[in-house]
Motif scaffolding. Structure first.
Motif, PDB file in Angstrom:
ATOM      1  N   PRO A  70      -8.551   1.704  20.390  1.00 20.57           N
ATOM      2  CA  PRO A  70      -9.189   1.180  19.176  1.00 20.57           C
ATOM      3  C   PRO A  70      -8.491  -0.040  18.596  1.00 20.57           C
ATOM      4  N   ALA A  71      -7.164  -0.107  18.705  1.00 22.97           N
ATOM      5  CA  ALA A  71      -6.453  -1.265  18.173  1.00 22.97           C
ATOM      6  C   ALA A  71      -6.836  -2.534  18.925  1.00 22.97           C
ATOM      7  N   VAL A  72      -6.974  -2.430  20.245  1.00 20.82           N
ATOM      8  CA  VAL A  72      -7.381  -3.579  21.054  1.00 20.82           C
ATOM      9  C   VAL A  72      -8.826  -3.963  20.733  1.00 20.82           C
ATOM     10  N   THR A  73      -9.679  -2.964  20.575  1.00 17.73           N
ATOM     11  CA  THR A  73     -11.073  -3.234  20.210  1.00 17.73           C
ATOM     12  C   THR A  73     -11.150  -3.975  18.882  1.00 17.73           C
ATOM     13  N   LEU A  74     -10.359  -3.554  17.894  1.00 18.55           N
ATOM     14  CA  LEU A  74     -10.373  -4.223  16.597  1.00 18.55           C
ATOM     15  C   LEU A  74      -9.851  -5.649  16.707  1.00 18.55           C
ATOM     16  N   VAL A  75      -8.907  -5.883  17.596  1.00 18.70           N
ATOM     17  CA  VAL A  75      -8.407  -7.249  17.813  1.00 18.70           C
ATOM     18  C   VAL A  75      -9.539  -8.144  18.313  1.00 18.70           C
ATOM     19  N   PHE A  76     -10.308  -7.658  19.286  1.00 18.14           N
ATOM     20  CA  PHE A  76     -11.398  -8.490  19.812  1.00 18.14           C
ATOM     21  C   PHE A  76     -12.534  -8.639  18.810  1.00 18.14           C
ATOM     22  N   THR A  77     -12.694  -7.652  17.938  1.00 16.06           N
ATOM     23  CA  THR A  77     -13.664  -7.795  16.856  1.00 16.06           C
ATOM     24  C   THR A  77     -13.187  -8.856  15.880  1.00 16.06           C
ATOM     25  N   GLY A  78     -11.878  -8.855  15.589  1.00 12.61           N
ATOM     26  CA  GLY A  78     -11.312  -9.869  14.714  1.00 12.61           C
ATOM     27  C   GLY A  78     -11.439 -11.266  15.284  1.00 12.61           C
ATOM     28  N   ARG A  79     -11.454 -11.362  16.611  1.00 14.49           N
ATOM     29  CA  ARG A  79     -11.636 -12.651  17.282  1.00 14.49           C
ATOM     30  C   ARG A  79     -13.116 -12.997  17.454  1.00 14.49           C
ATOM     31  N   ARG A  80     -13.980 -12.159  16.920  1.00 10.33           N
ATOM     32  CA  ARG A  80     -15.432 -12.355  16.968  1.00 10.33           C
ATOM     33  C   ARG A  80     -15.968 -12.353  18.398  1.00 10.33           C
ATOM     34  N   GLU A  81     -15.330 -11.548  19.228  1.00 10.67           N
ATOM     35  CA  GLU A  81     -15.782 -11.419  20.605  1.00 10.67           C
ATOM     36  C   GLU A  81     -16.513 -10.097  20.832  1.00 10.67           C
ATOM     37  N   LEU A  82     -16.572  -9.255  19.801  1.00  4.07           N
ATOM     38  CA  LEU A  82     -17.272  -7.979  19.889  1.00  4.07           C
ATOM     39  C   LEU A  82     -17.855  -7.669  18.514  1.00  4.07           C
ATOM     40  N   PRO A  83     -19.185  -7.463  18.426  1.00  4.69           N
ATOM     41  CA  PRO A  83     -19.800  -7.172  17.123  1.00  4.69           C
ATOM     42  C   PRO A  83     -19.238  -5.897  16.505  1.00  4.69           C
ATOM     43  N   VAL A  84     -19.244  -5.832  15.183  1.00  2.00           N
ATOM     44  CA  VAL A  84     -18.666  -4.687  14.466  1.00  2.00           C
ATOM     45  C   VAL A  84     -19.357  -3.384  14.850  1.00  2.00           C
ATOM     46  N   ASN A  85     -20.683  -3.404  14.964  1.00  2.00           N
ATOM     47  CA  ASN A  85     -21.397  -2.159  15.291  1.00  2.00           C
ATOM     48  C   ASN A  85     -21.043  -1.668  16.685  1.00  2.00           C
ATOM     49  N   GLY A 205       0.838  -3.350  13.845  1.00  2.00           N
ATOM     50  CA  GLY A 205       1.427  -4.113  14.934  1.00  2.00           C
ATOM     51  C   GLY A 205       0.401  -4.939  15.682  1.00  2.00           C
ATOM     52  N   ALA A 206      -0.769  -4.341  15.929  1.00  2.00           N
ATOM     53  CA  ALA A 206      -1.828  -5.064  16.633  1.00  2.00           C
ATOM     54  C   ALA A 206      -2.317  -6.254  15.815  1.00  2.00           C
ATOM     55  N   PHE A 207      -2.454  -6.064  14.502  1.00  2.00           N
ATOM     56  CA  PHE A 207      -2.906  -7.151  13.631  1.00  2.00           C
ATOM     57  C   PHE A 207      -1.877  -8.278  13.604  1.00  2.00           C
ATOM     58  N   ALA A 208      -0.603  -7.906  13.544  1.00  2.00           N
ATOM     59  CA  ALA A 208       0.452  -8.927  13.571  1.00  2.00           C
ATOM     60  C   ALA A 208       0.429  -9.680  14.895  1.00  2.00           C
ATOM     61  N   GLY A 209       0.201  -8.970  15.987  1.00  2.00           N
ATOM     62  CA  GLY A 209       0.093  -9.629  17.282  1.00  2.00           C
ATOM     63  C   GLY A 209      -1.062 -10.592  17.339  1.00  2.00           C
ATOM     64  N   LEU A 210      -2.190 -10.192  16.758  1.00  2.00           N
ATOM     65  CA  LEU A 210      -3.363 -11.066  16.716  1.00  2.00           C
ATOM     66  C   LEU A 210      -3.069 -12.337  15.933  1.00  2.00           C
ATOM     67  N   LEU A 211      -2.456 -12.191  14.764  1.00  2.00           N
ATOM     68  CA  LEU A 211      -2.166 -13.367  13.939  1.00  2.00           C
ATOM     69  C   LEU A 211      -1.230 -14.334  14.655  1.00  2.00           C
ATOM     70  N   LEU A 212      -0.162 -13.798  15.223  1.00  2.00           N
ATOM     71  CA  LEU A 212       0.797 -14.674  15.886  1.00  2.00           C
ATOM     72  C   LEU A 212       0.181 -15.364  17.096  1.00  2.00           C
ATOM     73  N   MET A 213      -0.531 -14.605  17.930  1.00  2.00           N
ATOM     74  CA  MET A 213      -1.059 -15.199  19.149  1.00  2.00           C
ATOM     75  C   MET A 213      -2.193 -16.170  18.863  1.00  2.00           C
ATOM     76  N   ASN A 214      -2.963 -15.933  17.806  1.00  2.00           N
ATOM     77  CA  ASN A 214      -3.984 -16.917  17.433  1.00  2.00           C
ATOM     78  C   ASN A 214      -3.342 -18.255  17.108  1.00  2.00           C
ATOM     79  N   TRP A 215      -2.184 -18.203  16.432  1.00  2.00           N
ATOM     80  CA  TRP A 215      -1.474 -19.450  16.121  1.00  2.00           C
ATOM     81  C   TRP A 215      -0.795 -20.013  17.370  1.00  2.00           C
ATOM     82  N   LEU A 216      -0.106 -19.151  18.098  1.00  2.00           N
ATOM     83  CA  LEU A 216       0.676 -19.610  19.242  1.00  2.00           C
ATOM     84  C   LEU A 216      -0.200 -20.196  20.337  1.00  2.00           C
ATOM     85  N   LEU A 217      -1.373 -19.602  20.526  1.00  2.00           N
ATOM     86  CA  LEU A 217      -2.254 -20.045  21.602  1.00  2.00           C
ATOM     87  C   LEU A 217      -3.318 -21.017  21.121  1.00  2.00           C
TER      88      LEU A 217
END
Length: 233
Positions: A70-85, A205-217
Motif C-alpha cells: 500500500p505504501a508503494v501504491t500511495l507513492v504512485f498515486t501521489g505521482r499521479r500515475e494511478l487514480p485514487v479509486n 518513510g515512503a512519503f519522505a522517499g517520494l519527496l526526496l526522489m521527486n526533487w533528486l530526479l
C-alpha cells in the motif's frame, strides 16, 4: 499495465502479495523448525524473501506494476500515475492477498489458519527503522524506474535482502505484509497492537522517499547552447 483491465491488475496484486507473505511466513516457520540459532533463522527468512521478490516483480510487474505494498501504491498515486479509486482497490487487494498468504503458509505447515502473534515489535528505534526501510524501498524503486527499469526486480529484491539485516525491525516496509504477519504467531509475526506504529512509520518513510526522489530526479535544466565558433568546429 495499459494492456490489462482493472480486474486482472487487482488479481495480480492480490496474488503477488499473497505469495510474498506465504514466502515470508513459510520460510520463517521452516527456519524455526530446522534451527534454534536466531541469526541463521533470520538468514533463512531473508534469502527466500529477496528471491521471491525478484520473481514476482518480473512476472507480475507487466500486469499491475507489482506494487504488492500500500505504501508503494500511495507513492504512485501521489505521482499521479494511478487514480485514487484504483489505488484504494489495489490496497484492498494487497491486504486480502496478504492475509490469504498467511493462511496458505499455515496450511502448508499444519498450523491453525490464523493465529494472532504475540511477538513484541514496538518502540522508537523499531518505528524509525521501519521509516528508513520504507524510505529506502521507495528511493530504490523510483531511481530504478528512472535509470534502469529492467533491473527493478533485482534492485528491490537485493534492497530488501540487505534491509532485513541493517534495520532493527528487519524491514517490513509494507503495511499489507505487516497486517498479514500479525496473524501468525511464528518467527515472522508482530503483535496486532504494534501495527499502528509500524504502519504509520512505513507511510511516513515512503512519503519522505517520494519527496526526496521527486526533487533528486527532477529534470535538470537543458545545457546552454554552444557558442557559434564551437558549433562550427
Amino acid at each position: 499495465m495499459d494492456n490489462f483491465d482493472l480486474s486482472r491488475r487487482l488479481a495480480a496484486e492480490a496474488l503477488g502479495t499473497g505469495i510474498l507473505v506465504a514466502t515470508v511466513v513459510g520460510s520463517g516457520i521452516m527456519a524455526e523448525t530446522l534451527t534454534k540459532d536466531v541469526a541463521l533463522a533470520l538468514l533463512c527468512n531473508t534469502l527466500p524473501t529477496g528471491a521471491i521478490l525478484v520473481v514476482l516483480i518480473t512476472v507480475l510487474g507487466p500486469i499491475s506494476g507489482a506494487h504488492f505494498n500500500p505504501a508503494v501504491t500511495l507513492v504512485f498515486t501521489g505521482r499521479r500515475e494511478l487514480p485514487v479509486n484504483e489505488a484504494a482497490l489495489y490496497v484492498i487487494a494487497q491486504i486480502a492477498g496478504g492475509i490469504a498468504g498467511t493462511m496458505a503458509a499455515h496450511l502448508m505447515f499444519g498450523l491453525p489458519l490464523l493465529d494472532l502473534s504475540t511477538k513484541v515489535r514496538t518502540g522508537g528505534p523499531q518505528w524509525f527503522a521501519e521509516a528508513v526501510a520504507a524510505f529506502g524501498l521507495v528511493a530504490t524503486i523510483l531511481a530504478g524506474i528512472r535509470f534502469q527499469r529492467t533491473a527493478v526486480p533485482w534492485l528491490v529484491g537485493l534492497y530488501i535482502t540487505a534491509a532485513y539485516w541493517f534495520t532493527a525491525s528487519t524491514s517490513f516496509a509494507n503495511p499489507a505484509v505487516a497486517i498479514a504477519r500479525s496473524l501468525t504467531n511464528t518467527f515472522s509475526g508482530i503483535r496486532p497492537t504494534d501495527l499502528p506504529g509500524f504502519i504509520l512509520a512505513e507511510l511516513c518513510g515512503a512519503f519522505a522517499g517520494l519527496l526526496l526522489m521527486n526533487w533528486l530526479l527532477g529534470h535538470s535544466r537543458a545545457p546552454a547552447p554552444l557558442p557559434m565558433t564551437e558549433t562550427i568546429q
